[in-house]
Motif scaffolding. Structure first.
Motif, PDB file in Angstrom:
ATOM      1  N   SER A 205       0.827  -1.208   0.000  1.00  0.00           N
ATOM      2  CA  SER A 205       0.000   0.000   0.000  1.00  0.00           C
ATOM      3  C   SER A 205       0.862   1.258   0.000  1.00  0.00           C
ATOM      4  O   SER A 205       0.449   2.304  -0.495  1.00  0.00           O
ATOM      5  CB  SER A 205      -0.923   0.009   1.219  1.00  0.00           C
ATOM      6  N   HIS A 206       2.069   1.156   0.558  1.00  0.00           N
ATOM      7  CA  HIS A 206       3.003   2.282   0.548  1.00  0.00           C
ATOM      8  C   HIS A 206       4.387   1.769   0.937  1.00  0.00           C
ATOM      9  O   HIS A 206       4.534   0.665   1.483  1.00  0.00           O
ATOM     10  CB  HIS A 206       2.548   3.387   1.518  1.00  0.00           C
ATOM     11  N   LEU A 207       5.391   2.566   0.650  1.00  0.00           N
ATOM     12  CA  LEU A 207       6.770   2.292   1.037  1.00  0.00           C
ATOM     13  C   LEU A 207       7.350   3.541   1.670  1.00  0.00           C
ATOM     14  O   LEU A 207       6.903   4.654   1.374  1.00  0.00           O
ATOM     15  CB  LEU A 207       7.627   1.875  -0.170  1.00  0.00           C
ATOM     16  N   SER A 208       8.349   3.370   2.497  1.00  0.00           N
ATOM     17  CA  SER A 208       9.046   4.517   3.081  1.00  0.00           C
ATOM     18  C   SER A 208      10.276   4.835   2.249  1.00  0.00           C
ATOM     19  O   SER A 208      10.752   4.009   1.453  1.00  0.00           O
ATOM     20  CB  SER A 208       9.472   4.213   4.520  1.00  0.00           C
ATOM     21  N   MET A 209      10.810   6.040   2.426  1.00  0.00           N
ATOM     22  CA  MET A 209      12.039   6.415   1.730  1.00  0.00           C
ATOM     23  C   MET A 209      13.182   5.476   2.108  1.00  0.00           C
ATOM     24  O   MET A 209      14.004   5.110   1.254  1.00  0.00           O
ATOM     25  CB  MET A 209      12.414   7.859   2.068  1.00  0.00           C
ATOM     26  N   ALA A 210      13.229   5.085   3.370  1.00  0.00           N
ATOM     27  CA  ALA A 210      14.288   4.167   3.802  1.00  0.00           C
ATOM     28  C   ALA A 210      14.197   2.844   3.048  1.00  0.00           C
ATOM     29  O   ALA A 210      15.229   2.276   2.636  1.00  0.00           O
ATOM     30  CB  ALA A 210      14.186   3.927   5.311  1.00  0.00           C
ATOM     31  N   GLU A 211      12.986   2.335   2.843  1.00  0.00           N
ATOM     32  CA  GLU A 211      12.825   1.080   2.104  1.00  0.00           C
ATOM     33  C   GLU A 211      13.213   1.248   0.638  1.00  0.00           C
ATOM     34  O   GLU A 211      13.832   0.356   0.043  1.00  0.00           O
ATOM     35  CB  GLU A 211      11.377   0.610   2.214  1.00  0.00           C
ATOM     36  N   ASP A 276       6.512   9.644   2.871  1.00  0.00           N
ATOM     37  CA  ASP A 276       7.517  10.511   3.497  1.00  0.00           C
ATOM     38  C   ASP A 276       8.546  11.052   2.514  1.00  0.00           C
ATOM     39  O   ASP A 276       9.522  11.680   2.922  1.00  0.00           O
ATOM     40  CB  ASP A 276       8.227   9.778   4.637  1.00  0.00           C
ATOM     41  N   ALA A 277       8.322  10.844   1.222  1.00  0.00           N
ATOM     42  CA  ALA A 277       9.206  11.460   0.221  1.00  0.00           C
ATOM     43  C   ALA A 277       8.896  12.950   0.123  1.00  0.00           C
ATOM     44  O   ALA A 277       7.749  13.368   0.333  1.00  0.00           O
ATOM     45  CB  ALA A 277       9.011  10.795  -1.141  1.00  0.00           C
ATOM     46  N   PRO A 278       9.885  13.792  -0.199  1.00  0.00           N
ATOM     47  CA  PRO A 278       9.618  15.235  -0.326  1.00  0.00           C
ATOM     48  C   PRO A 278       8.555  15.503  -1.384  1.00  0.00           C
ATOM     49  O   PRO A 278       8.578  14.914  -2.473  1.00  0.00           O
ATOM     50  CB  PRO A 278      10.975  15.811  -0.750  1.00  0.00           C
ATOM     51  N   ALA A 279       7.600  16.358  -1.053  1.00  0.00           N
ATOM     52  CA  ALA A 279       6.589  16.745  -2.041  1.00  0.00           C
ATOM     53  C   ALA A 279       7.245  17.522  -3.173  1.00  0.00           C
ATOM     54  O   ALA A 279       8.256  18.207  -2.984  1.00  0.00           O
ATOM     55  CB  ALA A 279       5.505  17.585  -1.381  1.00  0.00           C
TER      56      ALA A 279
END
Length: 305
Positions: A205-211, A276-279
């Motif tokens: 459903s989503h990923l984080s920047m770290a992933e 959490d990626a920069p807009a």
């Protein structure tokens, strides 16, 4: 206080002149070109060849420049040349000054053209829907002039705007730098990561920047710097959007993109939000000293949209 768009087209524009401290002499653009060539080559022979001149007069010109400024610009060793701190400052400032001079020359020539018009630079594939609406809406305005659209690679629109090849540009923060330009924000959106279809993470459903950064099997691509060089890293070197999407399809890379590019991707790509990626903010940008009424009208049209 007047808005930035109200200032476009007015008759006030700052003028900057580079003068030597403690002297009345103005540093000429010719001398700045000479110094930039030597500072970039760090070799008088190569710089002279680049400038299509003999080495002795080039050496004398740099020495004269140092005497007039009252500073040492270069450390001259038996085999090497290095910049002093003062030389590094002059290199940075001279590049900006020469870029401004070249931009003024280009804009002056275009202003004298028989058919007035605007040059708008934008990254190919980006802000496609916004660009189409903007061109249609501006064409319907009274007094609209012809707009030439320059579709460019990453970071090219900013460079073309700064060097005078373009009158206005659609830029994208944080990927483009807007310092020193007048801008108006048009649209802000979130980013997604693009994966090859069938990847194990494609159904998340989503990923984080770290992933995203730890996807060793799908490294993020490396885009060229303004000087054409590439940063170090495991990702493939890319030059344009088409090349990047093909590498993703082949399972060689992933990529962060604005969510609006979803419609341009194919069925062999998977899209996963990265909250959490920069807009990414699309802005319309123009030179702060512009007095073009056509630029002002185009900017106002973009803001209305």
């Amino acid at each position: 206080m007047a808005s930035k768009t109200d200032r476009v087209g007015d008759d006030t524009s700052p003028v900057f002149v580079l003068v030597s401290a403690g002297y009345d002499d103005v540093v000429e653009t010719r001398e700045m070109r000479y110094f930039v060539a030597v500072a970039e080559e760090l070799h008088f022979g190569r710089a002279a060849h680049r400038l299509a001149m003999a080495q002795p007069p080039l050496s004398r010109a740099i020495q004269q420049l140092e005497r007039r400024l009252g500073v040492v610009l270069l450390h001259r060793g038996s085999r090497t040349i290095t910049l002093t701190e003062a030389g590094s400052v002059l290199l940075r400032e001279a590049r900006l000054a020469l870029e401004a001079v070249e931009a003024a020359e280009r804009r002056t020539r275009r202003a004298a053209a028989d058919r007035p018009g605007l040059v708008l630079a934008t990254k190919a594939g980006a802000s496609r829907e916004l660009l189409s609406k903007l061109l249609d809406a501006y064409a319907a305005e009274p007094g609209a002039v012809a707009v030439e659209v320059m579709l460019c690679g990453p970071r090219e629109p900013e460079r073309l705007l700064r060097n005078g090849c373009a009158d206005v540009a659609l830029l994208h923060r944080p990927y483009d730098t807007t310092a020193g330009l007048d801008t108006e924000d048009l649209h802000t959106e979130q980013q997604v990561v693009v994966l090859p279809a069938g990847h194990p993470l494609a159904n998340r459903s989503h990923l984080s920047m770290a992933e995203v950064k730890t996807l060793t099997d799908l490294p993020l691509p490396r885009w060229p710097r303004p000087d054409g060089s590439y940063p170090d890293g495991p990702g493939p070197q890319v030059r344009d959007h088409t090349q990047l999407t093909q590498l993703i399809t082949l399972g060689r890379a992933c990529a962060l993109m604005p969510e609006s590019l979803r419609a341009q991707l194919r069925d062999d790509h998977a899209i996963v939000p990265v909250p959490d990626a920069p807009a990414v903010t699309t802005v319309i940008a123009w030179p702060p000293h512009s007095r073009s009424r056509a630029v002002a009208d185009l900017v106002r049209t973009a803001i209305r949209l």
